[in-house]
Structure formats: C-alpha cells, structure tokens
Design a protein around this motif. Structure first.
Motif, PDB file in Angstrom:
ATOM      1  N   LEU A  51       1.319  -1.233  -0.402  1.00  0.00           N
ATOM      2  CA  LEU A  51       0.078  -0.048   0.241  1.00  0.00           C
ATOM      3  C   LEU A  51       0.838   1.150  -0.029  1.00  0.00           C
ATOM      4  N   ALA A  52       2.304   1.493   0.204  1.00  0.00           N
ATOM      5  CA  ALA A  52       3.220   2.559   0.552  1.00  0.00           C
ATOM      6  C   ALA A  52       4.059   2.769  -0.391  1.00  0.00           C
ATOM      7  N   ASP A  53       3.884   1.416  -1.255  1.00  0.00           N
ATOM      8  CA  ASP A  53       4.737   1.756  -3.013  1.00  0.00           C
ATOM      9  C   ASP A  53       4.932   2.836  -3.622  1.00  0.00           C
ATOM     10  N   GLY A  54       5.655   3.196  -4.005  1.00  0.00           N
ATOM     11  CA  GLY A  54       5.417   4.259  -4.892  1.00  0.00           C
ATOM     12  C   GLY A  54       5.482   4.287  -6.367  1.00  0.00           C
ATOM     13  N   ASP A  55       4.931   3.443  -6.312  1.00  0.00           N
ATOM     14  CA  ASP A  55       4.392   2.996  -7.482  1.00  0.00           C
ATOM     15  C   ASP A  55       2.982   3.055  -7.748  1.00  0.00           C
ATOM     16  N   ARG A  56       2.420   3.671  -7.850  1.00  0.00           N
ATOM     17  CA  ARG A  56       0.610   4.060  -7.998  1.00  0.00           C
ATOM     18  C   ARG A  56       0.094   3.021  -8.137  1.00  0.00           C
ATOM     19  N   GLU A  57       0.463   2.142  -9.318  1.00  0.00           N
ATOM     20  CA  GLU A  57      -0.582   0.874  -9.976  1.00  0.00           C
ATOM     21  C   GLU A  57       0.258  -0.045  -8.616  1.00  0.00           C
ATOM     22  N   VAL A  58       1.081   0.146  -8.485  1.00  0.00           N
ATOM     23  CA  VAL A  58       1.222  -1.912  -7.664  1.00  0.00           C
ATOM     24  C   VAL A  58       0.015  -1.386  -6.218  1.00  0.00           C
ATOM     25  N   ALA A  59      -0.103   0.078  -5.563  1.00  0.00           N
ATOM     26  CA  ALA A  59      -0.073   0.113  -4.624  1.00  0.00           C
ATOM     27  C   ALA A  59      -2.018   0.657  -5.009  1.00  0.00           C
ATOM     28  N   GLY A  60      -2.683   0.950  -5.397  1.00  0.00           N
ATOM     29  CA  GLY A  60      -3.413   0.653  -6.271  1.00  0.00           C
ATOM     30  C   GLY A  60      -4.249  -0.412  -6.457  1.00  0.00           C
ATOM     31  N   TYR A  61      -3.136  -1.155  -7.082  1.00  0.00           N
ATOM     32  CA  TYR A  61      -4.270  -3.222  -6.794  1.00  0.00           C
ATOM     33  C   TYR A  61      -3.966  -3.587  -6.404  1.00  0.00           C
ATOM     34  N   ALA A  62      -3.220  -3.416  -5.268  1.00  0.00           N
ATOM     35  CA  ALA A  62      -3.151  -4.178  -3.638  1.00  0.00           C
ATOM     36  C   ALA A  62      -4.682  -3.867  -3.087  1.00  0.00           C
ATOM     37  N   MET A  63      -4.794  -2.126  -2.841  1.00  0.00           N
ATOM     38  CA  MET A  63      -5.606  -1.460  -1.929  1.00  0.00           C
ATOM     39  C   MET A  63      -7.257  -2.895  -2.148  1.00  0.00           C
ATOM     40  N   ASN A  64      -7.461  -1.965  -4.087  1.00  0.00           N
ATOM     41  CA  ASN A  64      -8.567  -3.144  -4.366  1.00  0.00           C
ATOM     42  C   ASN A  64      -8.102  -4.829  -4.204  1.00  0.00           C
ATOM     43  N   GLN A  65      -7.490  -6.070  -4.186  1.00  0.00           N
ATOM     44  CA  GLN A  65      -7.566  -6.414  -3.455  1.00  0.00           C
ATOM     45  C   GLN A  65      -7.817  -7.109  -2.587  1.00  0.00           C
ATOM     46  N   MET A  66      -7.505  -6.340  -1.838  1.00  0.00           N
ATOM     47  CA  MET A  66      -7.546  -6.201  -0.297  1.00  0.00           C
ATOM     48  C   MET A  66      -8.971  -6.013   0.085  1.00  0.00           C
ATOM     49  N   MET A  67      -9.447  -4.843  -0.358  1.00  0.00           N
ATOM     50  CA  MET A  67     -10.963  -4.894  -0.572  1.00  0.00           C
ATOM     51  C   MET A  67     -12.091  -5.965  -0.971  1.00  0.00           C
ATOM     52  N   GLN A  68     -11.458  -6.746  -1.734  1.00  0.00           N
ATOM     53  CA  GLN A  68     -12.505  -7.842  -1.782  1.00  0.00           C
ATOM     54  C   GLN A  68     -12.312  -9.333  -0.892  1.00  0.00           C
ATOM     55  N   MET A  69     -11.260  -9.213   0.242  1.00  0.00           N
ATOM     56  CA  MET A  69     -11.121  -9.941   0.428  1.00  0.00           C
ATOM     57  C   MET A  69     -11.935 -10.204   2.272  1.00  0.00           C
ATOM     58  N   THR A  70     -11.575 -11.319   2.793  1.00  0.00           N
ATOM     59  CA  THR A  70     -12.288 -11.060   4.036  1.00  0.00           C
ATOM     60  C   THR A  70     -10.102 -11.304   4.507  1.00  0.00           C
ATOM     61  N   LYS A  71     -10.194 -12.802   4.779  1.00  0.00           N
ATOM     62  CA  LYS A  71      -8.684 -12.824   5.384  1.00  0.00           C
ATOM     63  C   LYS A  71      -7.733 -12.439   4.343  1.00  0.00           C
ATOM     64  N   ILE A  72      -6.932 -11.621   4.856  1.00  0.00           N
ATOM     65  CA  ILE A  72      -5.319 -11.469   3.372  1.00  0.00           C
ATOM     66  C   ILE A  72      -5.028 -12.354   3.355  1.00  0.00           C
ATOM     67  N   VAL A  73      -4.686 -12.533   2.214  1.00  0.00           N
ATOM     68  CA  VAL A  73      -3.979 -13.378   1.621  1.00  0.00           C
ATOM     69  C   VAL A  73      -2.990 -13.236   1.008  1.00  0.00           C
ATOM     70  N   ILE A  74      -1.748 -13.321   1.143  1.00  0.00           N
ATOM     71  CA  ILE A  74      -0.260 -12.236   0.776  1.00  0.00           C
ATOM     72  C   ILE A  74      -0.333 -13.189  -0.528  1.00  0.00           C
ATOM     73  N   GLU A  75      -0.091 -13.737  -0.951  1.00  0.00           N
ATOM     74  CA  GLU A  75      -0.234 -14.211  -2.940  1.00  0.00           C
ATOM     75  C   GLU A  75      -0.938 -13.371  -4.141  1.00  0.00           C
ATOM     76  N   GLU A  76      -1.731 -13.074  -3.571  1.00  0.00           N
ATOM     77  CA  GLU A  76      -3.023 -12.682  -4.376  1.00  0.00           C
ATOM     78  C   GLU A  76      -2.902 -10.711  -4.586  1.00  0.00           C
ATOM     79  N   LEU A  77      -2.155 -10.986  -3.056  1.00  0.00           N
ATOM     80  CA  LEU A  77      -1.828  -9.298  -3.267  1.00  0.00           C
ATOM     81  C   LEU A  77      -0.753  -9.066  -4.064  1.00  0.00           C
ATOM     82  N   ARG A  78      -0.432 -10.132  -4.152  1.00  0.00           N
ATOM     83  CA  ARG A  78       1.870  -9.524  -5.220  1.00  0.00           C
ATOM     84  C   ARG A  78       1.416 -10.283  -6.708  1.00  0.00           C
ATOM     85  N   ARG A  79      -0.065 -10.331  -6.642  1.00  0.00           N
ATOM     86  CA  ARG A  79       0.081 -10.836  -8.532  1.00  0.00           C
ATOM     87  C   ARG A  79       0.067  -9.786  -9.076  1.00  0.00           C
TER      88      ARG A  79
END
Length: 155
Positions: free
Chosen positions: A127-155
């Motif tokens: 979420l703190a990544d300087g690349d806004r696309e990476v941070a935005g992707y992680a935020m969008n993935q997190m918003m769809q999760m219940t339990k956070i799955v690290i691998e899905e955040l990093r895809r």
C-alpha cells in the motif's frame, strides 16, 4: 508527576478469565498476571472474577468483568502484524473459531466480540509502494478479501 505505563483495559460481561487465557495462548511470550475477585459486599456475586491482568508483546492488559453495560464494537480493534501467510492463517482461524466472525479486509471478531485486524506486513509495504499502480492494485485486492492472502496481493 511521573507516568510509568499505559494499560489497555477491556470491559467484559463475564468470561474474563476465559478471554485472558485465550489471548495469552495466541501469542509467544504472553503471560497471565494477577486475578482479583469480587468481595462479599460487592454488587456482583462474591468470588466471581473482577479483573484479570495479562501481557501481550510486553504490553499490559486488563479485563474487567463488569456486566453488560458497554458491549465491544469495531470502534476499537487490535491490529496484529504478521510476517507470513502461515501466521495470518493461524491467527485468523483461532480468532474466528468457536463463535468468532470473519469481516472484510482482514478484520474479524473473536468469540468474545473483540475486533481484530490480522494484517500481513506485506500489505502495508504494498500500500505504501511508490508505484501508484502497485499500491492501487493491492488496495483493490484487499477490499475484496475477508482474510488477507499475501500471494493474491502480489499478483
């Protein structure tokens, strides 16, 4: 005036001892402290648990067994920073078992109604990544999760 520490105190309607033992069992180096009991002339049953003290990550906590006056809410939660998916899975499973409830975005309630955020450190890094696309992707993935799955955040 000198201040020596700050103790988080939780108001419970019974089950203080059970909750403290559960929390201490979740984390390494946690420990139970003193337990006090209602005296004979107290407004509750004499001998019932009044306060249970315990320590998590070197921080003091107390559970006040005081009745239904103030139920827990999501307005206060405990965030746990996890290094691995195994850590996330173990804590999530323990907290949501036996009447706990999964929530969204890594939040859950334990069987006592206390709110927790089970958060992998990788989430904060992404979420703190300087690349806004990476941070935005992680935020969008997190918003769809219940339990956070690290691998899905990093895809």
């Amino acid at each position: 005036m000198a201040y020596t520490n700050l103790t988080t105190f939780l108001w419970f309607d019974g089950r203080a001892q059970e909750a403290a033992e559960f929390y201490v069992g979740l984390f390494p180096d946690a420990r139970l402290g003193a337990t006090s009991y209602y005296p004979d002339d107290a407004p509750r049953m004499a001998g019932e648990v009044l306060v249970v003290e315990f320590e998590l990550f070197g921080q003091p906590f107390g559970i006040f067994n005081a009745g239904p006056g103030f139920p827990h809410s999501e307005a206060v939660s405990f965030q746990i920073a996890c290094d691995t998916q195994d850590d996330v899975d173990r804590l999530w499973d323990a907290l949501t078992s036996d009447g706990g409830e999964p929530g969204r975005c890594g939040w859950c309630k334990d069987r006592f109604g206390v709110s927790w955020q089970v958060t992998p450190r990788a989430l904060g890094e992404l979420l703190a990544d300087g690349d806004r696309e990476v941070a935005g992707y992680a935020m969008n993935q997190m918003m769809q999760m219940t339990k956070i799955v690290i691998e899905e955040l990093r895809r």
